[in-house]
Design a protein around this motif. Structure first.
Motif, PDB file in Angstrom:
ATOM      1  N   UNK A   4      -4.703  -3.961 -14.065  1.00 30.87           N
ATOM      2  CA  UNK A   4      -3.929  -3.202 -14.036  1.00 30.87           C
ATOM      3  C   UNK A   4      -3.795  -2.439 -12.803  1.00 30.87           C
ATOM      4  N   UNK A   5      -3.075  -2.440 -11.663  1.00 38.02           N
ATOM      5  CA  UNK A   5      -3.170  -1.810 -10.335  1.00 38.02           C
ATOM      6  C   UNK A   5      -2.796  -0.480 -10.508  1.00 38.02           C
ATOM      7  N   UNK A   6      -3.484   0.406  -9.393  1.00 42.46           N
ATOM      8  CA  UNK A   6      -3.544   1.555  -9.469  1.00 42.46           C
ATOM      9  C   UNK A   6      -2.356   2.210  -8.242  1.00 42.46           C
ATOM     10  N   UNK A   7      -2.112   3.403  -8.585  1.00 45.35           N
ATOM     11  CA  UNK A   7      -0.981   4.176  -7.625  1.00 45.35           C
ATOM     12  C   UNK A   7       0.293   3.208  -7.331  1.00 45.35           C
ATOM     13  N   UNK A   8       0.580   2.957  -6.217  1.00 45.38           N
ATOM     14  CA  UNK A   8       1.659   2.394  -5.868  1.00 45.38           C
ATOM     15  C   UNK A   8       1.571   0.788  -5.591  1.00 45.38           C
ATOM     16  N   UNK A   9       0.448   0.117  -6.266  1.00 44.94           N
ATOM     17  CA  UNK A   9       0.091  -1.093  -5.952  1.00 44.94           C
ATOM     18  C   UNK A   9       0.859  -2.005  -6.873  1.00 44.94           C
ATOM     19  N   UNK A  10       1.267  -3.343  -6.420  1.00 42.98           N
ATOM     20  CA  UNK A  10       1.837  -4.478  -7.492  1.00 42.98           C
ATOM     21  C   UNK A  10       1.119  -5.531  -7.263  1.00 42.98           C
ATOM     22  N   UNK A  11       0.908  -6.275  -8.441  1.00 47.66           N
ATOM     23  CA  UNK A  11       0.208  -7.577  -8.437  1.00 47.66           C
ATOM     24  C   UNK A  11       1.398  -8.523  -8.489  1.00 47.66           C
ATOM     25  N   UNK A  12       1.169  -9.709  -7.585  1.00 47.93           N
ATOM     26  CA  UNK A  12       2.324 -10.590  -7.355  1.00 47.93           C
ATOM     27  C   UNK A  12       1.577 -12.052  -7.707  1.00 47.93           C
ATOM     28  N   UNK A  13       2.187 -13.123  -8.053  1.00 47.03           N
ATOM     29  CA  UNK A  13       1.837 -14.434  -7.992  1.00 47.03           C
ATOM     30  C   UNK A  13       2.892 -15.190  -7.144  1.00 47.03           C
ATOM     31  N   UNK A  14       2.542 -15.809  -6.208  1.00 48.13           N
ATOM     32  CA  UNK A  14       3.514 -16.597  -5.465  1.00 48.13           C
ATOM     33  C   UNK A  14       4.061 -17.648  -6.369  1.00 48.13           C
ATOM     34  N   UNK A  63       5.994  -8.975   2.829  1.00 42.89           N
ATOM     35  CA  UNK A  63       5.676  -9.099   4.103  1.00 42.89           C
ATOM     36  C   UNK A  63       4.734 -10.367   4.183  1.00 42.89           C
ATOM     37  N   UNK A  64       4.846 -11.234   5.107  1.00 49.73           N
ATOM     38  CA  UNK A  64       4.139 -12.467   5.512  1.00 49.73           C
ATOM     39  C   UNK A  64       2.696 -12.336   5.174  1.00 49.73           C
ATOM     40  N   UNK A  65       1.950 -11.363   5.766  1.00 53.23           N
ATOM     41  CA  UNK A  65       0.451 -11.283   5.913  1.00 53.23           C
ATOM     42  C   UNK A  65       0.342  -9.861   5.166  1.00 53.23           C
ATOM     43  N   UNK A  66       0.940  -9.705   4.080  1.00 52.71           N
ATOM     44  CA  UNK A  66       0.292  -8.376   3.321  1.00 52.71           C
ATOM     45  C   UNK A  66      -0.498  -8.691   2.075  1.00 52.71           C
ATOM     46  N   UNK A  80      -0.382  -6.075  -3.594  1.00 54.31           N
ATOM     47  CA  UNK A  80       0.289  -5.451  -2.509  1.00 54.31           C
ATOM     48  C   UNK A  80       0.704  -3.955  -2.738  1.00 54.31           C
ATOM     49  N   UNK A  81       0.855  -3.222  -1.637  1.00 52.27           N
ATOM     50  CA  UNK A  81       1.551  -2.033  -1.736  1.00 52.27           C
ATOM     51  C   UNK A  81       3.050  -2.256  -2.226  1.00 52.27           C
ATOM     52  N   UNK A  82       3.701  -1.122  -2.729  1.00 51.88           N
ATOM     53  CA  UNK A  82       5.133  -1.359  -3.112  1.00 51.88           C
ATOM     54  C   UNK A  82       5.709  -1.356  -1.641  1.00 51.88           C
ATOM     55  N   UNK A  83       5.526  -0.508  -0.647  1.00 48.75           N
ATOM     56  CA  UNK A  83       6.035  -0.751   0.590  1.00 48.75           C
ATOM     57  C   UNK A  83       6.121  -1.939   1.423  1.00 48.75           C
ATOM     58  N   UNK A  84       5.203  -2.790   0.867  1.00 50.62           N
ATOM     59  CA  UNK A  84       5.186  -4.395   1.304  1.00 50.62           C
ATOM     60  C   UNK A  84       6.094  -5.270   0.766  1.00 50.62           C
TER      61      UNK A  84
END
Length: 90
Positions: A4-14, A63-66, A80-84
């Motif tokens: 469970x990510x905190x604040x404005x974080x997002x967990x992604x899977x490529x 973003x490529x390196x985020x 990643x942060x949501x703004x990435x």
């Protein structure tokens, strides 16, 4: 294990890269491009006054390196942060 990510974080899977081109040529491991599209696995609650714009299951471009790479139960994820996140793929 639940992540469970905190604040404005997002967990992604490529998302896996395509193994064949549109013309049917099979690509070797070194010829494949690194995927830039990911699937959202988990979303944090957001910051105080901002609602998160992505939801679980969305396909996104980042973003490529985020982000920070993590490995949990043998699976690789990126936090990643949501703004990435640059766009949602529909």
């Amino acid at each position: 294990m639940k992540l469970q990510p905190l604040a404005d974080r997002v967990v992604i899977k490529m998302v896996e890269a395509e193994e064949t081109t549109k013309s049917g040529i099979i690509l070797t491991g070194s010829a494949k491009e690194k995927p830039q599209i990911a699937e959202v696995i988990a979303v944090g609650p957001g910051l105080k006054d901002n609602k998160m714009q992505v939801k679980v299951g969305d396909k996104v471009i980042t973003s490529k390196f985020s982000g920070t790479e993590v490995k949990i139960d043998g699976e690789e994820y990126i936090i990643v942060k949501e703004n990435d996140i640059l766009a949602i793929v529909e």
